[in-house]
Design an enzyme around this catalytic site. Structure first.
Site, short mmCIF file in Angstrom:
data_model
loop_
_atom_site.label_atom_id
_atom_site.label_comp_id
_atom_site.label_asym_id
_atom_site.label_seq_id
_atom_site.Cartn_x
_atom_site.Cartn_y
_atom_site.Cartn_z
N LYS A 206 0.82 -1.23 0.00
CA LYS A 206 0.00 0.00 0.00
C LYS A 206 0.84 1.27 0.00
CE LYS A 206 -4.39 -1.59 1.79
NZ LYS A 206 -4.09 -3.02 2.11
N GLU B 267 -10.34 6.82 4.13
CA GLU B 267 -11.17 5.94 4.93
C GLU B 267 -10.41 4.64 5.08
OE1 GLU B 267 -12.37 6.36 1.54
OE2 GLU B 267 -11.26 4.52 1.11
N SER C 15 1.94 -9.77 -1.14
CA SER C 15 1.57 -8.36 -0.97
C SER C 15 1.91 -7.78 0.40
CB SER C 15 0.08 -8.18 -1.25
OG SER C 15 -0.68 -9.07 -0.45
#
Ligand SMILES: *Cc1c(COP(=O)(O)O)cnc(C)c1O
Length: 397
Positions: A92, A114, A381
């Site tokens: 991310k 969010e 990931s």
């Protein structure tokens, strides 16, 4: 039609994508779009981003030949793209650092986001601290209770976490609240979206930032093995790690691409997060894509043992790739993901995120039926430290 279609105009990928937002948000999206188009053409922006990716995030992440895992599966050679080794432990950060750099260029003072489980909130709060910006994170009140450690992390990093008490007090309500809040403070605030979803230009922009994963994989696979992989496997929540590793290989039809959704307690149980495999076309978070919804079109809550896959939609570009059969899809249950989690931990000394464990399970199965000269790359990931409580709890059951 090329593979990189329709990013002109409003970002339509076939029928998918677009900008289904209130008119009051349109100017803000047009601003982000213009600023992004300008930034990508500026070598100084790219240089600064590359510098941050190298020195702050720790890129390039290794492409690791998992030989004990390969031997245990008994087929194709399995390589792991180690996004778990990035700063903050997942992919991310590739996109939050890029978006924060864009926000700074736009003269914004504050980032907002969010978050469901808090991982995107933490990645955004990290980027805000790095750039000396304020940070507001919207989170469902129920999620705040369930994810206390990530809430503490965000607060340590200087973010304000806003409890959202509408609806089911979870991610979808936090998304709606964040969009409402953005309208009121758009002048000095940049909205950071954590995956390849949301209104145009976010799906394209986040995919571009995450494509560094696929570009590196291509280069590393060629230099280590002299050829491209036969199959690339990635898990799909909103789809950013998958889009990032698949995109640079999209024109390579011989390189298989397998996206793995979360089947939760089984698709037939209704408790899953398989938006492409089991959803219908609808609108969520400002764009059209496959969405989990009931007969009246109300958004359903997704379920997955992994918080990061627990999203009732999927990025519009992935929906289009699926429709055009440019990628294959499957869904893996909570139990199978947990088994893969333990397998990798014991065989390689790498504790994977539960999200990534979905991709691992599917990759191990596929590798077993492929010849040893074939190559399978799994996008790892994230790392699994954040999942210890969940895994220990599941072990007791
Ligand atoms: C958030 C997350 C995902 C899912 O998000 P995508 O946008 O689908 O990539 C997958 N793995 C990890 C480790 C995550 O934190």
């Amino acid at each position: 039609m090329t593979c990189d279609e329709a990013v002109k105009g409003y970002g339509h990928y076939g029928v998918f994508g677009g900008r289904y937002v209130a008119e009051t948000l349109m100017p803000a999206l047009i601003d982000v779009d213009a600023a992004y188009k300008d930034a990508v053409q500026d070598p100084a922006f790219q240089r600064e981003l590359d510098g941050l990716l190298a020195d702050y995030v720790g890129r390039p992440s290794p492409l690791y030949p998992a030989s004990r895992l390969t031997a245990a599966c008994g087929g194709a050679a399995i390589y792991l793209k180690r996004e778990d080794l990035n700063h903050t432990g997942a992919h991310k950060i590739n996109s939050t650092v890029g978006q924060a750099l864009l926000a700074q260029r736009m003269g914004k003072k504050r980032l907002m986001a969010e978050t469901g489980a808090g991982q995107h909130g933490v990645a955004t709060a990290t980027a805000a601290a790095l750039f000396g910006m304020e940070c507001d994170v919207y989170m469902g009140a129920l999620d705040i209770k369930r994810q206390a450690p990530n809430v503490r992390r965000m607060e340590l990093l200087g973010a304000t976490v806003h409890a959202v008490r509408s609806g089911t007090e979870t991610l979808k309500d936090a998304m709606s609240e964040a969009m409402r809040a953005w309208v009121t403070q758009v002048q000095d605030t940049y909205y950071v979206i954590g995956t390849v979803a949301g209104p145009h230009p976010y799906p394209k922009m986040v995919r571009d930032f995450q494509s560094v994963i696929g570009r590196e994989t291509r280069r590393q696979c060629l230099s280590k093995t002299g050829r491209l992989p036969d199959l690339i496997v990635a898990c799909i929540g909103g789809g950013s790690n998958a889009a990032g590793i698949f995109h640079p290989f999209l024109e390579d039809r011989k390189v298989g691409k397998l996206g793995v959704e979360a089947a939760g307690r089984g698709i037939e149980s209704g408790e899953h997060a398989a938006s492409i495999c089991a959803g219908r076309v609808g609108i969520l978070h400002g764009s059209k894509s496959f969405v989990l919804q009931n007969g009246d079109g109300q958004i359903l809550n997704a379920h997955s043992i992994s918080a990061g896959l627990d999203y009732p939609g999927v990025g519009p570009e992935l929906a289009r790739w699926a429709e055009r059969k440019l990628i294959e899809l499957c869904a893996v249950t909570d139990d199978d993901a947990l088994a893969a989690f333990h397998r990798l931990t014991r065989l390689e000394g790498i504790i994977p995120a539960l999200e990534s464990s979905h991709a691992l399970h599917a990759a191990m199965q596929r590798a077993a039926s492929m010849p040893p000269e074939n190559i399978v790359v799994v996008n790892l990931s994230g790392r699994g430290d954040k999942d210890l409580a969940t895994v220990l709890e599941a072990g007791k059951a």
